[in-house]
Write a protein that holds these residues in place. Structure first.
Motif, PDB file in Angstrom:
ATOM      1  N   SER A 268      15.749 -13.099  -4.648  1.00  0.00           N
ATOM      2  CA  SER A 268      15.735 -12.504  -5.995  1.00  0.00           C
ATOM      3  C   SER A 268      14.893 -11.237  -6.017  1.00  0.00           C
ATOM      4  CB  SER A 268      15.204 -13.517  -7.019  1.00  0.00           C
ATOM      5  OG  SER A 268      13.831 -13.784  -6.813  1.00  0.00           O
ATOM      6  N   ILE A 269      13.793 -11.208  -5.251  1.00  0.00           N
ATOM      7  CA  ILE A 269      12.948 -10.009  -5.187  1.00  0.00           C
ATOM      8  C   ILE A 269      13.674  -8.887  -4.464  1.00  0.00           C
ATOM      9  CG2 ILE A 269      10.826  -9.052  -4.208  1.00  0.00           C
ATOM     10  CD1 ILE A 269       9.564 -11.862  -4.651  1.00  0.00           C
ATOM     11  N   GLU A 270      14.301  -9.212  -3.345  1.00  0.00           N
ATOM     12  CA  GLU A 270      14.993  -8.180  -2.554  1.00  0.00           C
ATOM     13  C   GLU A 270      16.178  -7.600  -3.315  1.00  0.00           C
ATOM     14  OE1 GLU A 270      16.844  -7.643   1.936  1.00  0.00           O
ATOM     15  OE2 GLU A 270      16.980  -9.606   0.946  1.00  0.00           O
ATOM     16  N   VAL A 271      16.981  -8.461  -3.937  1.00  0.00           N
ATOM     17  CA  VAL A 271      18.184  -7.999  -4.630  1.00  0.00           C
ATOM     18  C   VAL A 271      17.832  -7.137  -5.834  1.00  0.00           C
ATOM     19  CG1 VAL A 271      20.157  -8.768  -6.021  1.00  0.00           C
ATOM     20  CG2 VAL A 271      19.640  -9.891  -3.837  1.00  0.00           C
ATOM     21  N   SER A 272      16.745  -7.450  -6.495  1.00  0.00           N
ATOM     22  CA  SER A 272      16.397  -6.731  -7.725  1.00  0.00           C
ATOM     23  C   SER A 272      15.641  -5.435  -7.476  1.00  0.00           C
ATOM     24  CB  SER A 272      15.544  -7.637  -8.629  1.00  0.00           C
ATOM     25  OG  SER A 272      14.333  -7.981  -7.993  1.00  0.00           O
ATOM     26  N   HIS A 273      15.241  -5.184  -6.225  1.00  0.00           N
ATOM     27  CA  HIS A 273      14.481  -3.971  -5.906  1.00  0.00           C
ATOM     28  C   HIS A 273      15.110  -3.276  -4.693  1.00  0.00           C
ATOM     29  CE1 HIS A 273      11.453  -6.413  -8.100  1.00  0.00           C
ATOM     30  NE2 HIS A 273      10.992  -5.253  -8.511  1.00  0.00           N
ATOM     31  N   GLN A 274      16.332  -2.772  -4.875  1.00  0.00           N
ATOM     32  CA  GLN A 274      17.051  -2.138  -3.766  1.00  0.00           C
ATOM     33  C   GLN A 274      16.459  -0.793  -3.370  1.00  0.00           C
ATOM     34  OE1 GLN A 274      19.760  -3.370  -1.801  1.00  0.00           O
ATOM     35  NE2 GLN A 274      18.865  -5.191  -2.735  1.00  0.00           N
ATOM     36  N   GLY A 275      15.800  -0.132  -4.311  1.00  0.00           N
ATOM     37  CA  GLY A 275      15.137   1.132  -4.003  1.00  0.00           C
ATOM     38  C   GLY A 275      16.001   2.347  -4.289  1.00  0.00           C
ATOM     39  N   SER A 276      15.328   3.453  -4.620  1.00  0.00           N
ATOM     40  CA  SER A 276      15.986   4.734  -4.889  1.00  0.00           C
ATOM     41  C   SER A 276      14.919   5.818  -4.776  1.00  0.00           C
ATOM     42  CB  SER A 276      16.620   4.731  -6.283  1.00  0.00           C
ATOM     43  OG  SER A 276      15.609   4.664  -7.281  1.00  0.00           O
ATOM     44  N   ALA A 277      15.286   7.021  -5.166  1.00  0.00           N
ATOM     45  CA  ALA A 277      14.311   8.110  -5.107  1.00  0.00           C
ATOM     46  C   ALA A 277      13.138   7.858  -6.036  1.00  0.00           C
ATOM     47  CB  ALA A 277      14.996   9.429  -5.463  1.00  0.00           C
ATOM     48  N   SER A 278      13.400   7.175  -7.131  1.00  0.00           N
ATOM     49  CA  SER A 278      12.336   6.937  -8.114  1.00  0.00           C
ATOM     50  C   SER A 278      11.839   5.494  -8.130  1.00  0.00           C
ATOM     51  CB  SER A 278      12.830   7.302  -9.522  1.00  0.00           C
ATOM     52  OG  SER A 278      13.963   6.525  -9.869  1.00  0.00           O
ATOM     53  N   GLU A 279      12.535   4.615  -7.423  1.00  0.00           N
ATOM     54  CA  GLU A 279      12.153   3.203  -7.411  1.00  0.00           C
ATOM     55  C   GLU A 279      11.958   2.723  -5.978  1.00  0.00           C
ATOM     56  OE1 GLU A 279      11.473   1.244  -9.962  1.00  0.00           O
ATOM     57  OE2 GLU A 279      11.895   2.803 -11.433  1.00  0.00           O
ATOM     58  N   PRO A 280      10.888   1.961  -5.722  1.00  0.00           N
ATOM     59  CA  PRO A 280      10.652   1.488  -4.359  1.00  0.00           C
ATOM     60  C   PRO A 280      11.564   0.330  -3.974  1.00  0.00           C
ATOM     61  CG  PRO A 280       8.970   0.624  -5.836  1.00  0.00           C
ATOM     62  CD  PRO A 280       9.809   1.566  -6.658  1.00  0.00           C
TER      63      PRO A 280
ATOM     64  N   LYS B 169       0.842  -1.211   0.000  1.00  0.00           N
ATOM     65  CA  LYS B 169       0.000   0.000   0.000  1.00  0.00           C
ATOM     66  C   LYS B 169       0.873   1.255   0.000  1.00  0.00           C
ATOM     67  CE  LYS B 169      -3.830   2.283   2.394  1.00  0.00           C
ATOM     68  NZ  LYS B 169      -3.167   3.612   2.381  1.00  0.00           N
ATOM     69  N   ALA B 170       1.957   1.224   0.755  1.00  0.00           N
ATOM     70  CA  ALA B 170       2.860   2.370   0.796  1.00  0.00           C
ATOM     71  C   ALA B 170       3.519   2.598  -0.560  1.00  0.00           C
ATOM     72  CB  ALA B 170       3.926   2.159   1.872  1.00  0.00           C
ATOM     73  N   ILE B 171       3.825   1.519  -1.275  1.00  0.00           N
ATOM     74  CA  ILE B 171       4.404   1.646  -2.617  1.00  0.00           C
ATOM     75  C   ILE B 171       3.424   2.371  -3.531  1.00  0.00           C
ATOM     76  CG2 ILE B 171       5.130   0.360  -4.668  1.00  0.00           C
ATOM     77  CD1 ILE B 171       6.223  -1.792  -2.767  1.00  0.00           C
ATOM     78  N   ASN B 172       2.164   1.977  -3.482  1.00  0.00           N
ATOM     79  CA  ASN B 172       1.142   2.653  -4.293  1.00  0.00           C
ATOM     80  C   ASN B 172       0.980   4.111  -3.887  1.00  0.00           C
ATOM     81  OD1 ASN B 172       0.317   0.648  -6.112  1.00  0.00           O
ATOM     82  ND2 ASN B 172      -1.090  -0.266  -4.628  1.00  0.00           N
ATOM     83  N   ASP B 173       0.978   4.385  -2.573  1.00  0.00           N
ATOM     84  CA  ASP B 173       0.758   5.748  -2.091  1.00  0.00           C
ATOM     85  C   ASP B 173       1.912   6.677  -2.451  1.00  0.00           C
ATOM     86  OD1 ASP B 173      -1.624   4.907  -1.028  1.00  0.00           O
ATOM     87  OD2 ASP B 173      -0.868   4.691   1.031  1.00  0.00           O
ATOM     88  N   ILE B 174       3.131   6.164  -2.357  1.00  0.00           N
ATOM     89  CA  ILE B 174       4.309   7.022  -2.566  1.00  0.00           C
ATOM     90  C   ILE B 174       4.677   7.125  -4.043  1.00  0.00           C
ATOM     91  CG2 ILE B 174       6.785   7.265  -2.094  1.00  0.00           C
ATOM     92  CD1 ILE B 174       6.220   5.822   0.607  1.00  0.00           C
ATOM     93  N   TYR B 175       4.636   5.993  -4.754  1.00  0.00           N
ATOM     94  CA  TYR B 175       5.142   5.961  -6.134  1.00  0.00           C
ATOM     95  C   TYR B 175       4.033   5.930  -7.185  1.00  0.00           C
ATOM     96  CZ  TYR B 175       9.619   4.895  -3.923  1.00  0.00           C
ATOM     97  OH  TYR B 175      10.756   4.952  -3.164  1.00  0.00           O
ATOM     98  N   GLY B 176       2.807   5.729  -6.748  1.00  0.00           N
ATOM     99  CA  GLY B 176       1.689   5.696  -7.675  1.00  0.00           C
ATOM    100  C   GLY B 176       1.290   4.285  -8.063  1.00  0.00           C
ATOM    101  N   HIS B 177       0.051   4.130  -8.515  1.00  0.00           N
ATOM    102  CA  HIS B 177      -0.475   2.802  -8.835  1.00  0.00           C
ATOM    103  C   HIS B 177       0.180   2.203 -10.079  1.00  0.00           C
ATOM    104  CE1 HIS B 177      -3.684   2.439  -5.821  1.00  0.00           C
ATOM    105  NE2 HIS B 177      -3.763   3.767  -5.903  1.00  0.00           N
TER     106      HIS B 177
END
Length: 309
Positions: free
Chosen positions: A253-265, A191-199
């Motif tokens: 594999s999910i964690e390593v591929s989605h480390q996150g940044s200002a534009s990516e969750p 839900k936080a991903i949708n709220d912060i980065y959009g649907h």
């Protein structure tokens, strides 16, 4: 209809439109072809009794042998994942690429140990118009069934497909005493991903998570989206210890591929694992995996928990 054909070591190419194919009334004027009229009627009638592609091809193979000796038949359409074979694949072959002006409908190959002569090839070609349109209907039916069993966003199986697959796997596990495990995966803080980065970004996350799950599974396993951010992975013939290894591979594999940044969750997932026992129903198996998954979330998320034995 465009036909490309080859027989033995010789080959020829020929373009044939539906109007070029001989009709029953035309064959009636040819000596000794009354049986072909009856054959065409029989093939046409049989083809209208089913929309199952395998049955359509089987009927055609069975009936065409009364006109031409054919020992094997294959029909393939790579885009639909279709590769069917009946009889034996022999040395001499007559292959036809099936097209209309609008669409490609795959390729059919007749084979036998003896070379086909020109009369036999012409006879096979005269029957192909009875094959192409039922095959078109069969492909459309197959695609409709596939769409009805597929989550439109991620492309993995939906809940209906999961129910069918799980019932089948439980029956096999009971009958043959094979191990069976399921993994319930939930994307953490979705839900936080949708709220912060959009649907739209949330949809991207769902699709990429589904891809990483499929890449981490074996070919015999299956993944289904249950709705929202939950996925169920069915691991056939898999013990609890093996399921933990597969689950950890998926989690990493999910964690390593989605480390996150200002534009990516930053994306992680919690996974619950349940092992089948003979007294369990499909609902029991899923509920146990679901409880284990929530236990993983309570312990800090991005973890794997197994349901108690």
């Amino acid at each position: 209809m465009t036909i490309s054909s080859s027989s033995g070591n010789s080959s020829r190419r020929k373009k044939v439109t539906p109007l070029d194919v001989k009709r029953p009334q035309e064959m009636a004027r040819e000596p000794g072809t009354s049986f072909l009229r009856e054959l065409r009627l029989r093939i046409s009638s049989l083809s209208q009794t089913t929309l199952e592609l395998e049955q359509i091809v089987q009927y055609f193979f069975d009936e065409v042998q009364s006109a031409v000796l054919v020992e094997g038949l294959t029909y393939a359409h790579p885009s639909f994942g279709v590769d069917l074979q009946y009889g034996s694949l022999e040395k001499h072959r007559a292959s036809y690429r099936l097209n209309t002006q609008q669409q490609y409908f795959g390729e059919i190959t007749f084979s036998r140990r003896k070379r086909f002569n020109e009369t036999e090839l012409a006879r096979l070609e005269s029957l192909l118009d009875l094959f192409i349109y039922p095959v078109r209907n069969g492909l459309q039916y197959r695609e409709a069934l596939r769409s009805a069993m597929t989550d439109p966003l991620t492309g993995v199986g939906n809940r209906l497909a999961m129910n069918n697959a799980l019932d089948r796997e439980i029956e096999l596990a009971r009958r043959y005493g094979r191990p069976l495990t399921v993994l319930m995966l939930d994307i953490d803080k979705f839900k936080a991903i949708n709220d912060i980065y959009g649907h739209a970004k949330g949809d991207d996350v769902l699709c990429t998570v589904a891809e990483y799950i499929e890449q981490s599974m074996r070919s015999v396993d299956a993944v289904f989206r249950l709705g929202g951010e939950e996925f169920l992975i069915v691991l056939s013939d898999t013990s609890l210890a093996q399921a933990v290894i597969i689950g950890e591979r998926i989690r990493q594999s999910i964690e390593v591929s989605h480390q996150g940044s200002a534009s990516e969750p930053h994306v992680t997932a919690s996974i619950g694992i349940s092992e089948f026992a003979p007294n369990m129903s499909a609902d029991d198996l899923i509920k146990r995996a679901d409880r284990a998954m929530y236990c993983a979330k309570e312990k800090g998320r991005n973890k794997i928990e197994c349901a108690p034995a």
